[in-house]
Design a protein around this motif. Sequence first.
Motif, short mmCIF file in Angstrom:
data_model
loop_
_atom_site.label_atom_id
_atom_site.label_comp_id
_atom_site.label_asym_id
_atom_site.label_seq_id
_atom_site.Cartn_x
_atom_site.Cartn_y
_atom_site.Cartn_z
N MET A 1 0.85 -1.19 0.00
CA MET A 1 0.00 0.00 0.00
C MET A 1 0.89 1.24 0.00
O MET A 1 1.87 1.30 0.72
CB MET A 1 -0.89 -0.01 1.24
N SER A 27 1.60 0.85 9.12
CA SER A 27 1.77 -0.59 9.26
C SER A 27 2.95 -1.06 8.42
O SER A 27 3.35 -0.40 7.45
CB SER A 27 0.50 -1.32 8.80
N THR A 30 3.39 -0.64 4.41
CA THR A 30 2.83 0.61 3.89
C THR A 30 3.96 1.58 3.56
O THR A 30 4.81 1.87 4.40
CB THR A 30 1.89 1.27 4.90
N ASP A 69 -2.54 4.70 -3.18
CA ASP A 69 -3.81 4.11 -2.74
C ASP A 69 -4.66 5.06 -1.92
O ASP A 69 -5.88 4.87 -1.82
CB ASP A 69 -3.53 2.86 -1.91
N ARG A 207 -3.49 5.61 9.77
CA ARG A 207 -4.14 4.35 10.16
C ARG A 207 -5.56 4.24 9.61
O ARG A 207 -5.99 3.16 9.17
CB ARG A 207 -4.14 4.22 11.68
N GLU A 210 -5.34 3.49 5.93
CA GLU A 210 -5.05 2.07 5.74
C GLU A 210 -6.31 1.23 5.89
O GLU A 210 -6.54 0.28 5.12
CB GLU A 210 -4.00 1.60 6.75
N ALA A 211 -7.12 1.56 6.88
CA ALA A 211 -8.34 0.80 7.13
C ALA A 211 -9.32 0.92 5.96
O ALA A 211 -9.91 -0.07 5.51
CB ALA A 211 -9.01 1.26 8.42
N GLY A 214 -7.97 -0.98 3.07
CA GLY A 214 -8.07 -2.40 3.38
C GLY A 214 -9.46 -2.95 3.21
O GLY A 214 -9.64 -4.14 2.91
N LEU A 215 -10.47 -2.10 3.39
CA LEU A 215 -11.86 -2.51 3.20
C LEU A 215 -12.28 -2.47 1.74
O LEU A 215 -13.42 -2.80 1.40
CB LEU A 215 -12.79 -1.60 4.02
#
Length: 259
Positions: A1, A27, A30, A69, A207, A210-211, A214-215
């Motif tokens: 990412m 993370s 990333t 991203d 963060r 990223e979430a 990620g979804l």
Amino acid sequence: MRIIVVNVNTSESMTEVIGEAARRHASAGTEIIALRPYFGAEAVDCNFESYLSAVAVMDRVTGYDQPYDAVVLAGFGEHGRDGLQELIEAPVVEICEASAHVALMISRAYSVVTTLQRSVSAIEDRLRLAGLSDRCASVRASGMSTREVDEDPRGAVRAVVAEARKAVENDHAEAICLGCAGMAGLEEAITTELHVPVIDGVGAAVRLAEAVVGLGLRTSKVSTYAPPEAKKITAWPLSTALGLRPAAAGDGPAGGAAR
């Protein structure tokens, strides 16, 4: 990412601080790309500088020609977020809303400690617009400008701790949000003094970005953030018109390279 983290001012040193904070919280796996605008103010402390920054941020992100991203806007308030969401599909997260969202997850009420008094109303307006103001106990000013925070980290700690203490003791805040991207890294000092959670907006935004990625989610294009209608826009991208960067193949109202 890959996440672009954009400093809303042109300070090289502050961009480095912001980039370090983003990488510290990101993370494993990333990649953080820290950018700053081609033009604008070296520190954003008033409405004029904020509006100029909004244009500069949109110009910088849409001119970035590598895949990414998500985008994090490292400015505490509105610095082109809504406009940028029209121009790209990748999620755009700004640190004011991100830090408030996180604070609401871990406390009953939170306070923001920012830079100058003149910044307080802009932050209050942003939180109100985002529907995050009901549990904001206060927005307090440290009395230090953005540039002073960058140049005098020790003085910034003293000033921020002093206002954070008032927020906890007088306003009954249970968590503190750092109201300036340049304050990244002050969390430990404040927590040690006051024993309350301290949220760095840069880390919170990274963060949350990223979430969302990620979804598998992207910015909705149904209505509000639909791309602008095709039309002639004079001298856009502005940085190209000013000769600050070469023209790129993707230049146009909705340039950029989100993947």
